[in-house]
Design an enzyme around this catalytic site. Structure first.
Site, PDB file in Angstrom:
ATOM      1  N   HIS A   1      -1.823  -3.014   2.663  1.00 10.94           N
ATOM      2  CA  HIS A   1      -1.875  -2.591   4.062  1.00 10.94           C
ATOM      3  C   HIS A   1      -1.593  -1.097   4.224  1.00 10.94           C
ATOM      4  CE1 HIS A   1       2.515  -2.167   4.298  1.00 10.94           C
ATOM      5  NE2 HIS A   1       2.527  -3.167   3.428  1.00 10.94           N
TER       6      HIS A   1
ATOM      7  N   HIS B   1     -12.525   6.702  -6.721  1.00 10.60           N
ATOM      8  CA  HIS B   1     -12.809   5.525  -7.547  1.00 10.60           C
ATOM      9  C   HIS B   1     -11.481   4.842  -7.880  1.00 10.60           C
ATOM     10  CE1 HIS B   1     -14.899   3.782 -11.409  1.00 10.60           C
ATOM     11  NE2 HIS B   1     -14.265   2.862 -10.704  1.00 10.60           N
TER      12      HIS B   1
END
Length: 198
Positions: free
Chosen positions: A125, A134
């Site tokens: 979260h 990446h």
């Protein structure tokens, strides 16, 4: 949909598309090495190439090259999310990003444009992931982590809550990040230590 970049990463992107029934019509490349990738034709890219009415994905794993290609293409970019990925409805994902198999992206996270969130990565979260990042397979980012543009988080790396990782940094495979990382740094080990900086 059209892909740009007939690399190994392209094969993974094709798998994502096929998992959701998205048809890839062609793969373009500046310097094709084969006539096809996974039975999809590969053609040499030329400025003004047809297909700008379709959405594109840049299927190149290198973050810097992906950014350069994005700057030269004049087209609309799509978004691909593997059917087994779990993404919170409270999170956002930018155009050109690919979300691979078994990824989990939890609530109130923002993923930028042209990112790769690789197989089985977990992003908790309230994370903020900037463009051209990446996140490698099995990497885990705890809540509230910030990752700057172009950074590569290596396979199996772990990032503790509220850590800030700068732009164009490299986090080594299996590294455990317990403190903030400056722009351009290379960090390895457990606990993570900087072995190279700008």
């Amino acid at each position: 949909m059209i892909l740009f970049g007939a690399s190994g990463h392209c094969k993974s992107v094709i798998d994502i598309a096929e998992s959701i029934g998205e048809r890839i019509s062609v793969v373009y490349d500046d310097n094709p090495k084969a006539a096809a990738v996974c039975h999809i034709p590969v053609k040499k890219y030329m400025d003004g190439t047809d297909g700008t009415d379709e959405s594109w994905i840049i299927s190149i794993g290198n973050n810097r090259i992906r950014k350069k290609v994005k700057e030269k293409l004049q087209c609309d970019f799509g978004l691909l999310k593997h059917k087994t990925a779990t993404v919170s409805k409270w999170s956002t994902i930018g155009e050109g990003t690919v979300i691979m198999a078994q990824v989990v992206i939890n609530s109130c996270t923002s993923i930028g444009e042209h990112c790769i969130i690789n197989s089985a990565a977990v992003i908790e979260h309230d994370c903020q992931i900037e463009n051209f990042v990446h996140i490698s397979p099995n990497a885990s980012l705890a809540g509230g982590v910030t990752v700057g543009e172009g950074t590569h988080i290596g396979i199996g790396a772990c990032v503790l809550p509220e850590i800030k990782i700068g732009k164009w940094a490299t986090i080594g495979a299996g590294a455990v990040i317990i403190k903030d990382v400056p722009d351009g740094a290379v960090v390895v080990g457990n606990p993570g230590r900087v072995i190279h900086d700008q």
